[in-house]
Design an enzyme around this catalytic site. Structure first.
Site, PDB file in Angstrom:
ATOM      1  N   SER A   1      17.247  -6.278  29.477  1.00 34.80           N
ATOM      2  CA  SER A   1      18.248  -5.653  30.324  1.00 34.80           C
ATOM      3  C   SER A   1      18.279  -6.358  31.676  1.00 34.80           C
ATOM      4  O   SER A   1      17.259  -6.879  32.137  1.00 34.80           O
ATOM      5  CB  SER A   1      17.905  -4.176  30.534  1.00 34.80           C
TER       6      SER A   1
ATOM      7  N   GLU B   1      17.931  -5.151  23.349  1.00 36.91           N
ATOM      8  CA  GLU B   1      17.200  -5.419  24.585  1.00 36.91           C
ATOM      9  C   GLU B   1      15.787  -4.843  24.511  1.00 36.91           C
ATOM     10  O   GLU B   1      15.593  -3.720  24.022  1.00 36.91           O
ATOM     11  CB  GLU B   1      17.920  -4.781  25.778  1.00 36.91           C
TER      12      GLU B   1
END
Length: 558
Positions: A474, A448
């Site tokens: 995220s 991420e």
């Protein structure tokens, strides 16, 4: 009633197996009942799973009350928050496959009659749902519930008083800019995440728990009950009893998971503006269930659903207030005309029956479908010459002024390079940051770009800079970002040949992402492109990089 455990526990042929159970204190009465697994991903590393042992005991009570015998085993559960911004994040998405395989293996190896799946966080929930899709037995999912939100009135990045733990990255930047004091920052660190549970924003964890309910694999209204509520304990007891209802009526997961139930999940995800990672996971669940579903189906289904529930990071309220406002049932009731209402659920009833009478309670989080926050859904698939196979945006978490963005590219071959440039003040207004070689194969593990956009926002550039990547984001991120660009750079996708200064245009409303290069120039650059050295030469990540598919197919293992 025939249970499949009977096939391996009859005497005298299988008395050795009965004896093995008896060695642990099981009685004949225990062994002669349905044997129900509890797949428990408890640990005290991941806060979302810290409360699962307590819930497991309540589930056992319910199973026994329903006439079954509970048996329990564990599986891994890694914490995205702890793994962020280090090599550990490369392992997070690959854990999904381990979880799915471990649950499938334990249940099938021991010929168990049903399974209660206990998980709560980002890759654990989809991994367990993937296992359910593979198993032709009764399955029911229960999450631990979200933590309570933190409170912060000064410099709140979400515009209200509530925060989640990820806001600390933005507050760290504010402290460097003397907008808050070191003591104020320490106070926030102490109180940003005041209880155990999944993080209080609508990240991947809570998105997937809502999706499990929308699919019909969790009890209605259970998804966002707070972890510290007594109602969560009651839900655990009821889940234990309900698995026995399913076993006694042979209602298996494969009778619940269907194309229609997955489309219901996609619609719910769009209506609440769920995490972009949910697309990876729903595609993977569909694959394991043998259901044809592709990224274009997301585009088609999502466009029909307006965005009607706004939570952190898209709004000022946490998922706890979402639950208090009616939660998943209230949202599904608002869009009931769009749903496949006849779909079977673990309640033994159809979706339409489960949501009958569900209403918006406070109106703080959920709005009426006739007056949505956005006409289009909270999740969008975008395509263009920069992402021919597709990419994912989250318009629900993007300020309306940024739904179209054009600017020169600033290219980085890793997340670390991008973060270093930000810390050194080398990113300027109007630029499009391009982070590549962070896809499923290239990362490997598709990490991420969580901290990157937190740094962007913390430096006051959240409405002035865009970010595109073949990696992920995220569920806590907000701003003009587009992820999952496919094909990824590591296999020679167009993102691999972008150079500093190339102009990139993003139009979320039209679902497009382009680089202003002629096809001839793209082909010319590809001829001279060479893949970078392999980052992982041994271990699980090396194996994963060799076998994982494109993000546009769910990053499944081939």
């Amino acid at each position: 009633m025939f249970w499949r455990s009977r096939e391996i526990l009859n005497r005298p042929e299988n008395s050795i197996k009965r004896s093995l159970y008896k060695s642990m204190g099981f009685t004949d009465a225990d062994i002669d009942r349905p044997i129900i697994a509890i797949a428990n991903s408890y640990n005290n590393i991941c806060t979302g799973h810290f409360g699962l042992n307590t819930l497991a005991e309540k589930v056992k009570e319910g199973i026994r009350a329903g006439g079954g015998t509970p048996v329990e085993f564990g599986t891994i559960a890694a914490c995205d928050g702890i793994a962020q911004d280090c090599r550990g994040m490369r392992y997070i998405l690959p854990t999904r496959e381990i979880i799915a395989a471990s649950v499938e293996t334990m249940v099938e190896a021991h010929h168990l009659d049903g399974v209660v799946l206990l998980g709560s966080c980002d890759k654990i929930v989809p991994g367990m749902l993937m296992a359910a899709a593979r198993l032709d037995i009764p399955c029911i999912f229960l999450n631990s519930g979200p933590m309570m939100p933190g409170i912060a009135k000064k410099e709140n990045p979400y515009g209200g008083h509530q925060i989640d733990g990820s806001a600390l990255v933005m507050y760290a930047e504010k402290m460097k800019q003397n907008k808050i004091t070191p003591q104020e920052f320490l106070d926030l660190e102490q109180t940003a995440q005041p209880t155990h549970g999944s993080c209080s924003m609508l990240g991947t964890a809570n998105t997937m728990c809502c999706i499990a309910e929308a699919m019909g694999l969790s009890l209605t209204g259970s998804a966002m009950i707070p972890a510290v509520s007594s109602l969560r304990l009651q839900a655990a007891r009821n889940t234990g009893e309900q698995i026995m209802y399913l076993v006694n009526r042979d209602i298996t997961a494969q009778k619940i998971i269907s194309r229609e139930s997955l489309e219901n999940a996609i619609m719910l995800n769009s209506a609440i503006g769920g995490s972009t990672n949910s697309i990876l996971h729903i595609l993977a669940i569909a694959h394991d269930a043998g259901i044809p579903l592709d990224i274009d189906d997301f585009a088609r289904v999502s466009q029909s659903v307006p965005f009607i529930a706004k939570m952190i990071p898209a709004g000022q309220y946490s998922v706890v207030q979402f639950h208090e406002d009616g939660g998943v049932p209230a949202v599904m009731a608002q869009m009931k005309s769009l749903l496949h209402r006849e779909q079977l659920t673990v309640s033994g009833k159809a979706v339409g029956t489960n949501i009958e009478g569900a209403k918006i309670k406070t109106g703080k989080v959920i709005t009426n479908i006739d007056s949505p926050y956005r006409e289009g859904g909270g999740i969008e698939v975008v395509k263009g010459n920069l992402a021919p196979e597709g990419a994912i945006a989250r318009p629900g978490a993007i300020d309306g002024s940024l739904h179209t963005f054009e600017g020169p590219a600033r290219v980085f071959d890793s997340e670390k390079e991008a973060n270093d440039a930000l810390k050194q003040g080398k990113i300027h207004k109007g630029e499009v940051m391009v982070i590549r070689y962070e896809g499923p194969k290239g990362g490997p593990g598709m990490p991420e770009m969580w901290k990157t956009f937190k740094l962007v926002d913390g430096q006051g550039l959240g409405k002035d800079v865009a970010l595109v990547t073949d990696g992920r984001f995220s569920g806590s991120n907000n701003g003009c970002f587009v992820g999952h660009l496919s094909p990824e750079a590591a296999v020679g996708g167009p993102i691999a040949i972008i150079e500093d200064g190339d102009r990139i245009s993003i139009d979320i409303n039209k679902g497009t992402i382009h680089v202003s290069l002629l096809d001839q120039e793209i082909r010319s650059r590809k001829k001279t492109w060479r893949p970078p050295p392999v980052r992982e030469k041994r271990g699980y990540l090396h194996f994963y990089s060799k076998h994982v598919s494109s993000a546009s197919r769910g990053a499944i293992m081939e």
